[in-house]
Design an enzyme around this catalytic site. Structure first.
Site, PDB file in Angstrom:
ATOM      1  N   HIS A   1      16.948   6.674 -16.024  1.00 13.96           N
ATOM      2  CA  HIS A   1      17.687   7.936 -15.990  1.00 13.96           C
ATOM      3  C   HIS A   1      18.480   8.173 -17.265  1.00 13.96           C
ATOM      4  O   HIS A   1      19.261   9.126 -17.334  1.00 13.96           O
ATOM      5  CB  HIS A   1      18.579   7.982 -14.755  1.00 13.96           C
TER       6      HIS A   1
ATOM      7  N   HIS B   1       6.016   5.924 -11.629  1.00  9.56           N
ATOM      8  CA  HIS B   1       5.575   6.185 -10.257  1.00  9.56           C
ATOM      9  C   HIS B   1       4.201   5.593  -9.982  1.00  9.56           C
ATOM     10  O   HIS B   1       3.871   5.296  -8.834  1.00  9.56           O
ATOM     11  CB  HIS B   1       5.576   7.691  -9.986  1.00  9.56           C
TER      12      HIS B   1
END
Length: 744
Positions: A269, A107
């Site tokens: 993920h 992020h």
């Protein structure tokens, strides 16, 4: 009247959103934030260059030297210990902080966007507002606190920027993923920058799309406060195909193609889980910027259960992707294609996906209770990889070719975390990959002797005698050098890519006129190089700069103030095959006020775009002012436009632009036949009514804006002619050399 900020101290984050908390709103980085109802006022604060005296490390601090003294192996061991040592105050899912630290690095770096090169990991902005309080960054404040003992140990030897990215790399490596490399060199800033994150006035709002999901430039994220896209789907609609459209656009604006996008989502993920055992609006306290003083910068205090561990609340989505959430393997793609998926609500009431008819039950471990198991969970953005035809082909190929998947992910991760660092000569450390990637904008090494002072003098004379005008030489040098963006260190004169596609065909560069200049300079270059075979050579990149400097010297002499304009050599010429046309298209100026050029489709006024461009060129307000005034009298306007050419002697480097702009005997009125952003203004003699000059909005802003007028008055004064020339040359030299980095 807006509510007092104090009214929000005791509200939860989501309660704050519910009452539409006002954020600072801007239409561009250069729009005013004063809130006093003056929307046209310029925000010149973005031109206030970071002052090294504001750094506690001192003006003489040499970060590169400190970083190169760092033992990266020891640092890696210390980070590994942090990753695998669960803390009672914030327990680690599955006993490993790898997924949390990976998300932090992701992020942090993922804010980068190709439209203006802003965002990214380069200055440690995740420590400051608004990024530290983005809803998409919930609980990343804990990841940074977990790393504080490491930062404390190494101090100035590693910046927070480098540490967060290096820790992200170690998180991957500690979970079995081989990375592509790591480069240090990111120096920390000491306060938030002025990056424009969107027009919205509330978190998770979307006013950045128009038409059919047309996203405003230069933004990449789909909503205010997100790093990428809504994981539930556009506007929380659980539609994988619609989500794929948003993903493709957002990741394209981050500089990623479809293969890199699939690899990053599937690879990322593979690890960790989402956290939403209950509704965040019922239990989370304010974000870090709104948290009480005693929280010491930590936010989102959780009142649900124990407040952490199994009761951690982050997004409101809740689930685990794979059976091995702290191990690099193919389990994400295997799981994605192993089941048919049905949409369901998380415990917090958010859309996610579960295997149909209860399939997959008992295949996924619990992060804290070994006696419990779960079914896997996917997000709408995950299902996009299965449903979108192009993504599906890539994902299935990766599933059949694990080595290709691992390599593509490693390369995409390296790109994601290094894309904003600029050319490879800025990279530091022993882990820098030797392979050069085209997205690094490579240029050849200097493999020849450079021209000496006598050669430079002779070349200047030849250039000035070639028939090329001051205007042509100045404009070409400016067009080459002014593509530089300080945000991601891309562009500039090195490589002479103005000779190549796409730059030579950009409308702002007037391709037909540019071709004439480039052809004539190339003939001069060949003659020089042919006469020095095996010895001294000059590149097209250097010769273009030399031509501009020679023209400025000539113009200064014409104005009665001869001066030597420095020209640093050492640039090389990139070939077309080293230049990705699509990648470089992001650098095309839609406006260049220094050349009085305004293209189509610009929403902010051109004077705001001028300030934004000046900030990318690291110019101060005085430097921006003197450069624009000088370029006007040198005839650098696009298309030979007379707008702002306030002089009877074009081609002479005089201060006439400022003298005539501030002439109190001239009255300015807009011309009725011109549009708003491209409006022209007539300056009429107050006594006779005759039109004396015509100007653009940008030109008049230097007499209208109080700060710019104050600077213009200095250069319009009777004693300012010589100062104007000196200051112009200094600012010109700065722009011409912005991409010649000192690091080797």
């Amino acid at each position: 009247m807006p509510e007092s900020p104090d009214a929000y101290v005791n509200r939860t984050y989501d309660q704050t959103v519910a009452v539409r908390r006002s954020l600072k709103r801007r239409n561009s980085p250069a729009a005013s934030e004063d809130g006093l109802g003056w929307p046209r006022r310029l925000n010149l604060r973005i031109l206030a260059q970071p002052c090294r005296t504001s750094s506690p490390l001192g003006e003489d601090f040499d970060y590169a030297k400190e970083f190169l003294s760092l033992d990266l192996d020891e640092l890696a061991r210390d980070i590994d210990e942090v990753l695998t040592t669960s803390q009672d105050w914030w327990p680690a899912d599955f006993g490993h902080y790898g997924p949390l630290v990976l998300r932090m690095a992701w992020h942090f770096a993922g804010t980068y966007r190709i439209g203006d090169g802003r965002g990214g990991a380069g200055a440690g902005m995740l420590r400051f507002a608004p990024l530290n309080s983005f809803p998409d960054n919930r609980n990343l404040d804990k990841a940074r606190r977990l790393l504080w003992p490491v930062k404390k140990k190494y101090g100035r030897k590693i910046s927070w920027s480098d540490l967060m990215i290096f820790a992200g790399n170690r998180a991957l490596e500690s979970m079995g993923c081989r990375t592509f490399g790591f480069a240090g060199g990111r120096e920390d800033a000491w306060e938030a920058d002025e990056t424009y994150w969107g027009p919205e006035s509330t978190w998770l709002a979307d006013e950045r799309h128009s038409g059919v999901r047309d996203l405003d430039q230069p933004l990449a994220a789909s909503e205010m406060g997100l790093i990428y896209v809504d994981p539930q789907g556009p506007a929380t609609l659980p539609d994988p195909l619609a989500s794929a459209r948003d993903i493709r656009e957002t990741f394209r604006r981050m500089g990623m193609n479809d293969e890199e996008t699939v690899a990053l989502i599937a690879g990322g993920h593979t690890f960790g889980k989402s956290h939403g055992p209950t509704d965040p609006s019922r239990c989370l306290g304010p974000e870090p910027e709104g948290a009480p003083l005693e929280a010491l910068g930590l936010g989102w205090v959780n009142s649900f259960g124990t407040g952490n561990g199994a009761d951690t609340v982050t997004s409101g989505l809740d689930g685990i992707w794979t059976a091995t959430p702290t191990k690099w393997d193919m389990s994400f793609l295997t799981t994605l294609f192993a089941y048919e998926w049905d949409v369901a609500l998380s415990p917090a009431g958010m859309w996610q996906w579960v295997p149909r008819n209860g399939a997959g039950a008992g295949t996924v471990p619990d992060p804290y209770d070994p006696s419990r198991t779960h079914a896997p969970t996917m997000l709408t953005t995950d299902l996009a990889l299965q449903e979108d035809p192009r993504y599906r082909v890539i994902a299935l190929r990766f599933l059949e070719n694990p080595d290709e998947f691992a390599d593509t992910f490693a390369r995409a991760w390296f790109k994601l975390t290094h894309i904003d660092m600029g050319p490879i000569q800025r990279y530091l450390g022993p882990l820098v990959p030797t392979e050069r990637m085209i997205w690094q904008d490579p240029v050849p090494h200097v493999d020849h002797e450079l021209a000496d002072a006598d050669d430079v003098a002779a070349l200047k004379r030849e250039i000035l005698g070639s028939g090329l005008s001051v205007s042509q030489l100045v404009t070409t040098a400016w067009a080459s050098a002014s593509t530089f963006r300080n945000s991601d260190k891309r562009g500039g004169a090195n490589g002479a890519r103005i000779r190549l596609e796409p730059q030579r065909s950009w409308a702002v560069n007037e391709p037909e006129k540019l071709a004439i200049v480039l052809d004539r300079l190339e003939r001069i270059r060949r003659r020089f190089n042919d006469s020095h075979r095996g010895g001294k050579q000059i590149s097209a990149a250097d010769l273009i700069m030399l031509g501009g400097c020679a023209a400025v010297e000539h113009a200064a002499a014409e104005a009665g103030h001869p001066i030597e304009v420095p020209c640093r050599l050492g640039r090389t010429d990139a070939p077309q095959e080293w230049t990705d046309i699509e990648w470089f298209s992001a650098l095309e100026p839609t406006a260049d006020a220094f050349r009085n050029y305004v293209g189509e489709g610009n929403r902010p006024p051109p004077e705001h775009l001028l300030v934004d461009r000046a900030s990318q060129l690291t110019l101060t307000a005085p430097q921006m002012t003197v450069l624009l005034g000088g370029l006007r009298v040198l005839g650098a306007n696009h298309g030979g436009s007379p707008l702002g050419v306030f002089t009877a002697s074009p081609g002479a480097l005089s201060n006439d632009f400022f003298v005539n702009l501030l002439d109190v005997n001239i009255e300015w009125t807009p011309r009725a036949d011109t549009a708003d952003w491209t409006a022209a203004y007539e300056g009429r003699d107050r006594r006779t009514g005759e039109v004396t000059w015509i100007a653009s909005r940008v030109d008049l802003s230097f007499a209208s804006d109080p700060v710019l007028r104050a600077i213009s008055e200095v250069y319009a004064s009777a004693d300012a002619e010589e100062k104007f020339v000196r200051d112009f040359v200094s600012a010109w030299d700065k722009v011409m050399n912005l991409d010649l980095f000192d690091r080797t």
